[in-house]
Design an enzyme around this catalytic site. Structure first.
Site, short mmCIF file in Angstrom:
data_model
loop_
_atom_site.label_atom_id
_atom_site.label_comp_id
_atom_site.label_asym_id
_atom_site.label_seq_id
_atom_site.Cartn_x
_atom_site.Cartn_y
_atom_site.Cartn_z
N HIS A 133 -77.63 -12.29 59.43
CA HIS A 133 -77.13 -11.22 60.29
C HIS A 133 -75.81 -11.61 60.92
O HIS A 133 -75.33 -12.72 60.73
CB HIS A 133 -78.18 -10.80 61.32
N HIS A 135 -74.65 -12.12 63.99
CA HIS A 135 -74.43 -12.89 65.21
C HIS A 135 -73.56 -14.12 64.94
O HIS A 135 -73.64 -14.71 63.86
CB HIS A 135 -75.76 -13.31 65.81
N ASP A 137 -73.71 -17.10 65.87
CA ASP A 137 -74.37 -18.36 65.52
C ASP A 137 -74.97 -18.31 64.11
O ASP A 137 -75.60 -19.26 63.67
CB ASP A 137 -75.41 -18.75 66.57
N HIS A 138 -74.78 -17.20 63.41
CA HIS A 138 -75.26 -17.13 62.04
C HIS A 138 -74.16 -16.84 61.03
O HIS A 138 -74.34 -17.04 59.84
CB HIS A 138 -76.36 -16.07 61.91
N HIS A 220 -84.37 -8.10 63.95
CA HIS A 220 -83.62 -8.69 65.05
C HIS A 220 -82.44 -7.83 65.54
O HIS A 220 -82.37 -7.46 66.71
CB HIS A 220 -83.13 -10.06 64.58
N ASP A 241 -83.15 -14.92 62.29
CA ASP A 241 -83.78 -14.46 63.52
C ASP A 241 -84.56 -13.21 63.19
O ASP A 241 -84.05 -12.33 62.51
CB ASP A 241 -82.71 -14.13 64.57
N HIS A 458 -86.39 -11.87 69.38
CA HIS A 458 -86.82 -13.00 68.57
C HIS A 458 -88.34 -12.99 68.61
O HIS A 458 -88.93 -12.51 69.58
CB HIS A 458 -86.35 -14.32 69.18
N HIS A 480 -83.72 -23.49 64.37
CA HIS A 480 -83.25 -22.54 65.37
C HIS A 480 -84.16 -22.54 66.59
O HIS A 480 -84.75 -21.54 66.97
CB HIS A 480 -83.17 -21.14 64.75
#
Lengths: 744, 740
Positions: A133, A135, A137-138, A220, A241, A458, A480
């Site tokens: 996805h 985000h 952090d991804h 998510h 997530d 989450h 994670h």
């Protein structure tokens, strides 16, 4: 964290990487290079020492992947998000196929330090990169990975993710206030990366290089996916997530139809459990209602896209049903606010039924009570208001400005609506300290109320454990999650899966998990070859055709039917000047070949000779003979000998002289063969001696093997030598036999 | 022991009738497509009726009437109750297409074959899949995997791949290999050697479509010419299929040239169609997806096209040059029909057909060459009842309502006696009376829905403000000693109704769509249809341009040659086209080409034998693969053994392998080989069909390698006198092959 860059410099310099193996000597030769690198080097030292002290062998994946390629070892290595939250990136390799899941950055760091440990891998060897996805952090290190490394594989994400990815990262690049040299990439890199990203729809099955993969709804955020990867029958699920709870606009994560062999699962919330959604929603609206009705201001620091839309839906609905609040403005302060709407309006098919039904009548994302706010300049801070501002961690930007402004008034409130990453201000204020440090560096009392109500979608413990219980994967890898939470989750899950058949692993960053899958290779015999199913002991001969990870066995004639390959046939015809008598050729051939048949050609009536039915010799004219045959190594050889014979015959200098008319006896034949075998074995192994009863003793560096020439049996202490002698003997015996001309 | 496959056409072979085929795979019956024509001719569905109850699953390929039109009727009247599979766009756009047809028909006739409710009910149970999603059938169909793939003709259009035990049955009709504005081409070419391919011969005789650019230009030129001459243009279009492409062409051209002539898109569902199109970007071409990703410009956010759902809105627009894309490509009914009648007499106007009209429709008549000078049309109109008629109607209403109530009590009593789910006694005279007679009246099989259906079928607009969507049975409710008599069913199906209700909202009853059609749907005033015959003199220009988005004959042949199925079944297409394609394929594609007649069940079970073996580690460690493109290939000699679990396994031979004939694997193209030789410094030229290499050596190729199914192996003949050159060229030739 600077280590990352250190490694990168080393890499560009020297791919041998002495440091990575925990070498006793730190690399010296860089010290002279420049001042900058010296400071970098120090950090390198730290990492080097750290590795030495933990005694954990730093695994260099580059090495392992090269040695165990095609092997049955499945290797999974988190390059980020191992025992931490942020910079998700998981490396996986199996059967020579390598892939990465996600490519994020760590929100609490900046520059190179925020990247996953890409140095542990060889980007050019990665076949496939799957992004779950949008985000940060991804997905946020993707432009870097695509544009600044040697990665040449393929990248996939869902349609919605791709559209938002661009929006989000362009904004990220603009907002992140780092020095130019710390910039990982610029807007141009993002644009270029867009051309390389391919899209995948939910449930669509794709295949790249024999790796089959598809994705499921993850719940998510919009477009979030869980990837299932199938390499040669071994399935790995990477959840990214996920949330198993349906909310206002998203579907809950699906339960895959098939159980994976390995499940790489997020553990953000560890053993915590969420309150039911309606309770959280009520808490949220109550806090806001109370605060604004007492004249306070509410700050909701949230990530601009994703969960923010859910909160806006809640607020808009609440305002609609509470007319008394209509004079209190709600602002959605994000530069992306307007632009993301188009995306949310388009990909309604990725959302749940509720939204899709609403969409038909009016756009649910067309908020009635919420106004967008581009910057604080447009904002008149007079009286109660609700402001949702990014970023969610209060690191900088709009949310931080507002926080600094409002934090000392106890009438105000700050509602933190989601998971906050370690190391951010949002995380700090959850513990309600007396004072906080403002962005200006001054300290101020923290008087505003701080509420933490999680809407972060989450999975909580209940969801995770039920999900895993339904799936029953034999191997679970937790990523994670913050180390403590992860540890607690592991313990609790171990008690759930107490039968001991389930392995739960929590690797740290760069720590490889190796698993062995004994995959059975199945082949399908098809076509003519399969007309009868053979019984035990019979032989099967044919073409083994491998495509991807599927094997088929078929007769050569069927090859063009079952594959795109075709077989060819080369027919050769060669003419040779020859003016002698045709009978001479026949005579000479008969001396060499057992089967020489003479007949006449049906069309022209000229005499022809057939040698073992392979090569046909034909008298074309007084001065020419022709040879024709179908190409095949043996026929080629026969034809060569015939050609030689004819040339020599025409020169009338017969060189092929029959040594003796007498048939060689069997004994002589055998002796000759023995001699050849011995000579060949000597040339291979060196010390070969005769023993009794036709046995041979082979002595190689002290290992002795006894070979029985009749049966071909080999006896030896040394297994390796035994096998080698066996193979050599088999090959030699087949080499000394006459060529089977009759075989077809 | 191959998978058994039978194909039985129910409609649409040797002609251009709608498509409907029964394909059974190991006894599991797929109904592939469920089409109807624009006349809604029930006689076409007789054969479907005979097998409807045995169908186990329905696969839909395209969102137009020819492919799915009969679904509501079949579900309601013919006893079809199997689960239905389609892609999301086929589901949505198909639903809209059916609404549009219903509303267009309803406007001019007492159309009662199916109702909006029936449409909703039929579509509600569709399982929606995405392209290349493998869906594993369960129960009776265990082991069967179905997967839709892009067909390229209409948005969401599907080539179905049904797989069992590794054998593929592919159903590909109306595919388009060419990339268009809103669609990518079909992926049919990526399938190689399926066991069975079912395809159509519709376009087999059509050859040489002009390039897209040229075709688009002609289209625009024709339009611009008429507009500049102050004419009006009618483009009869389908509801939600090819029209999307036309809209994009116009929109882009208008945008580029900043034109101000108005464009109208007029169907009963135009705004919904475009709204859904906007949300189906995932299903469209790469360029549309890209433009959205980069600039968030949704291609279907159209600045120059006005969406209309009511003809009166069009009439309010000042007279002048304009383009109207109106639905019902057949010109039989609907907006296009009405507009045609109005505009046909003016020679300045243009009627631009973009697809061949269905057989025996007005559109088809007008497309004939030369076009008719005058055509007879029926003008029908729905007018409110007045005076005596109204009184009579109301009386009739009252009577019906009473009967209704009476019957309701009867049914309730019956149901109280019988357990739920028992079929209604089909002989109930009132049901038959009120509903149209299906081919066989006994098929009136909708169970607890029957009561409601009857009410609507009799077509009487309910007296209250509720539309047929929400039948309203108040006023005459029965009372007994315990109060109002309730129908337990109302409560039983409550849960299901939740979905239904939401479905309706999204599909139809929403504000945007309704303003226009509400007049009809929610029309509460009693009305009747009056018809009048009238002759229309066709003076306007008539132009036909092929915007059907189907591959032409040449491309079809090429694609079939590439896909090279083991067995080929031809359907849908004129007898001539079918026969033409059959002959071609027999010669060039594969030896098994079938073109079954209606209801002729043909067996296309593959005569393929296969068994599975395990490859032991020992064997594999001795095998050296040679890589050839995607394939790796090796010769194996192995001994059969058994594993612990009892499956066959292959072990290395204990004896030396028997000799085998060497196999040369590879496909040599003379042209490529020529270049290769030239690069090696050998003089080469083509002479008399042979390749002359150097001075004396010639290379010829015999045997047709293009015919993949024919079993011919290519033969290459190398001839020459004994010379160095000969051996050199032979070495080069060998290097093009893998010898095993």
């Amino acid at each position: 964290m600077m280590a990352t860059r250190f490694l990168r410099i080393c890499k560009s310099d020297d791919r041998g990487k002495p440091w990575a193996d925990g070498a006793a000597e730190p690399p010296r030769r860089w010290i002279n290079n420049s001042v900058k690198e010296v400071c970098v080097l120090e950090v390198g030292f730290l990492k080097w020492i750290a590795m030495a002290s933990t005694g954990q062998p730093a695994s260099s994946l580059k090495r392992t992947s090269s040695t165990s390629s095609e092997g049955d070892e499945l290797i999974i290595t988190p390059l980020g998000a191992g025992n931490e939250v942020g910079r998700s990136c998981v490396y996986m390799s199996y059967k020579g196929k390598t892939l990465l899941f996600d490519c994020g950055i760590h929100p609490a760091f900046s520059g190179m330090a925020a990247l996953p440990y890409f140095d542990e891998i060889d980007p050019s060897a990665i076949d496939l990169l799957l992004v779950t996805h949008f985000h940060l952090d991804h997905a946020a290190s993707l432009p870097y990975f695509l544009e600044k490394t040697t990665f040449r594989g393929r990248v996939f994400m869902t349609h919605a993710t791709k559209a938002i990815y661009k929006l989000l990262l362009s904004d990220y690049v603009k907002v992140s206030k780092v020095s130019v040299e710390d910039m990982l990439y610029d807007e141009q890199d993002i644009l270029r990366s867009m051309d390389k990203i391919e899209v995948i729809d939910f449930h669509q099955t794709l295949e790249v290089n024999g790796v089959r993969f598809w994705c499921y709804t993850a719940g998510h955020v919009l477009g979030a996916a869980m990837f299932m990867v199938d390499i040669a029958g071994v399935r790995v699920l990477y959840t990214g997530d996920y949330s198993r709870e349906e909310d206002r606009h998203l579907r809950a994560a699906e339960l895959p139809q098939f159980s994976p062999d390995i499940c790489i699962i997020e553990s953000t919330y560890g053993v915590q459990t969420h309150q039911p959604r309606h309770i959280r929603e009520k808490l949220f609206t109550d806090v806001i209602h109370n605060t604004v009705s007492q004249g306070g201001r509410v700050l909701i620091p949230a990530f601009a896209l994703g969960r923010a839309q859910e909160l806006l839906l809640i607020l808009d609905e609440y305002w609609s049903s509470h007319p008394e609040l209509h004079n209190v403005p709600i602002y959605y302060a994000s530069p992306l606010a307007k632009r993301c709407m188009a995306v949310y309006q388009t990909y309604i098919n990725s959302m749940n039924e509720r939204i899709r039904n609403q969409f038909a009548s009016s756009n649910p994302f067309d908020f009635k009570h919420i106004s967008p706010l581009k910057s604080l300049d447009e904002f008149r801070d007079v009286g109660p208001a609700v402001v949702m501002a990014s970023p969610g961690g209060l690191q900088s930007g709009l949310s931080r400005q507002l926080f600094d402004k409002w934090c000392s008034d106890k009438k105000n409130a700050c509602v933190i609506p989601g998971y906050v990453v370690e190391g951010t201000l949002a995380k700090t204020i959850i513990n309600e300290p007396k004072e906080v440090t403002l962005a200006s560096g001054l300290t101020a009392p923290l008087n505003m109320q701080v509420h933490y109500i999680s809407f972060s979608a989450h999975a909580d413990y209940n969801q995770t454990s039920t999900f895993l219980k339904e799936l029953m994967p034999p191997n679970i890898i937790l990523v994670h999650g913050e180390a403590n939470e992860m540890g607690r989750l592991k313990q609790k899950l171990l008690s759930v899966f107490a039968d001991g058949n389930t392995k739960i692993i929590t690797p740290k960053n760069c720590q490889s998990v190796e698993m062995h899958f004994n995959s059975q290779k199945m082949a399908k015999t098809i076509g003519k070859l399969a007309e009868k199913t053979p019984s035990v002991g019979e032989t099967v001969s044919g073409l083994l055709v491998k495509k991807g990870f599927t094997y088929q066995i078929m007769a050569p004639e069927d090859l063009h039917i079952f594959s795109q390959l075709s077989t060819g046939n080369v027919i050769q015809r060669i003419t040779i000047p020859y003016s002698g008598a045709f009978a001479v050729i026949k005579h000479r051939l008969k001396q060499i070949y057992e089967s020489v048949e003479s007949s006449t050609d049906e069309e022209s009536g000229v005499p022809i000779l057939k040698v073992h039915d392979r090569v046909t010799v034909k008298q074309e004219s007084e001065n020419h003979v022709s040879l024709h045959w179908a190409a095949d190594p043996i026929s080629d050889m026969v034809s060569d000998s015939v050609v030689a014979l004819i040339i020599n015959a025409s020169r009338e200098l017969p060189k092929v002289v029959v040594e003796s008319e007498r048939e060689p006896t069997e004994e002589e034949e055998r002796k000759k063969t023995d001699k050849i075998i011995h000579a060949l074995l000597v040339s291979l192994f060196g010390d070969v001696k005769y023993e009794d009863e036709g046995k041979l003793v082979i002595n190689v560096d002290g290992s002795v093997a006894h070979l029985d020439k009749r049966s071909g049996d080999v006896e030896s202490e040394n297994e390796g030598l035994k096998e080698r002698v066996k193979t050599a003997f088999r090959r030699i015996t087949s080499a000394v036999k006459p060529i089977p001309l009759q075989g077809s | 022991m191959g998978t058994s496959v039978q194909v039985k056409p129910l409609c649409g072979v040797y002609n251009e009738n709608p498509l409907s085929y029964l394909v059974s795979i190991d006894g599991f019956n797929f109904l592939i497509d469920c089409g109807w024509n624009d006349h809604f001719d029930t006689s076409l569905l007789e054969r479907l009726y005979r097998v409807a109850s045995t169908v186990d699953a329905v696969l839909l390929s395209h969102p137009d009437t020819l492919h799915l039109g009969a679904l509501p009727y079949a579900m309601k009247q013919l006893g079809l109750s199997a689960p239905v599979f389609a892609t999301e766009p086929v589901y949505r756009l198909g639903l809209l297409t059916m609404y549009d047809h219903y509303l267009s028909r309803k406007q001019v006739s007492e159309f009662d074959l199916f109702t909006l409710d029936d449409i909703d009910l039929a579509f509600q149970n569709i399982t929606r899949l995405t392209y290349s999603q493998n869906y594993y059938m369960s129960g009776k169909g265990e082991g069967i995997v179905i997967a839709p793939h892009a067909a390229g003709h209409l948005l969401g259009g599907t080539v179905w791949k049904v797989t069992k035990d590794g054998e593929d049955v592919i159903y590909a009709v109306d595919f388009n290999h060419r990339k268009e504005r809103h669609l990518n081409g079909t992926v049919l070419e990526s399938f190689v050697r399926p066991a069975v391919l079912i395809t159509d011969a519709y376009n087999a005789l059509l050859s040489n479509q002009p390039p897209r650019r040229q075709r688009d230009q002609q289209f625009l030129d024709a339009i611009m010419k008429t507009l500049r001459a102050d004419g009006k243009i009618l483009v009869p279009v389908d509801t939600a299929g090819r029209v999307l492409e036309l809209l994009l062409i116009l929109e882009q051209y208008w945008e580029q040239h900043q034109l101000t002539y108005p464009i109208f898109f007029l169907t009963y569902v135009s705004s919904s169609t475009i709204d859904y199109a906007k949300s189906f970007l995932e299903w469209m071409s790469d360029s549309i997806a890209k433009s959205f990703e980069h600039t968030r410009d949704n291609a279907f956010f159209m600045k120059h096209v006005t969406l209309l759902i009511n003809k009166s809105e069009l009439e309010n627009i000042p007279d002048g040059p304009k383009i109207v894309l109106a639905s019902m490509a057949s010109l039989e009914v609907g907006f296009s029909h009405d507009i045609f009648v109005e505009w046909a007499a003016d020679s300045k106007n243009l009627v631009l057909f973009t697809e061949r009209g269905q057989f025996a429709t007005l559109a088809r008549m007008l497309q004939s060459d030369p076009p008719p000078k005058a055509v007879k049309v029926t003008m029908s109109k729905r007018i409110p009842l007045v005076g005596e008629e109204l009184a009579a109607y109301e009386e009739e209403q009252n009577r019906k309502r009473k009967e209704e109530a009476l019957k309701a009590t009867l049914i309730k009593e019956e149901e109280a006696k019988a357990s739920l789910g028992v079929e209604l006694v089909p002989a109930d005279p009132m049901i038959i009376d009120a509903s149209i007679k299906p081919p066989s009246s006994n098929a009136a099989g909708l169970q607890h829905g029957a009561f409601r259906d009857v009410f609507i079928d009799g077509f009487v607009s309910p007296p209250s403000s509720a539309g047929p969507m929400f039948p309203f049975y108040d006023s005459s409710s029965e009372w007994d000693d315990f109060g109002e008599v309730i129908n337990p069913d109302d409560y039983m199906i409550k849960d299901e109704d939740m979905d239904q209700a939401s479905m309706r909202i999204d599909g139809d009853l929403n504000g945007k769509l309704d303003e226009g059609s509400a007049g009809l749907i929610l029309d509460t005033t009693p009305s009747k249809v009056v018809s009048s015959e009238q002759t229309v003199y066709v003076k306007c220009s008539l132009v036909y341009m092929d915007f059907e988005g189907r591959s032409d004959g040449g491309s079809i042949k090429k694609i079939l040659g590439h896909v090279a199925p083991l067995k080929l079944v031809l359907v849908h297409g004129s007898a001539e086209a079918t026969e033409h394609l059959r002959q071609h394929c027999l010669k060039n594609v594969c030896p098994y080409v079938y073109a079954p007649q209606l209801e002729e069940s043909i067996d296309v079970t593959s005569d393929l034998c296969a068994y599975k073996v395990q490859l032991s580690e020992k064997l594999m460690s001795n095998i050296l693969f040679k890589k050839l493109g995607d394939y790796e290939i090796a010769w194996v000699d192995a001994e059969v053994g058994k594993t612990e679990s009892g499956t066959l396994s292959l072990l290395p031979l204990s004896t030396p392998p028997p000799p085998h004939k060497t196999v040369l694997v590879g496909d040599i193209k003379m042209a490529d080989f020529k270049q290769f030789l030239a690069s090696k410094g050998i003089q080469v030229e083509f002479a008399g069909g042979a390749l002359r290499c150097g001075e004396y050596v010639t290379l010829r190729k015999v045997g047709d390698s293009s015919q993949k199914g024919g079993g011919n192996i290519q033969h290459i003949i190398l001839e020459g006198p004994l010379s160095d050159e000969y051996y050199k060229i032979r070495d080069h030739l060998y290097s093009q092959f893998y010898s095993l």
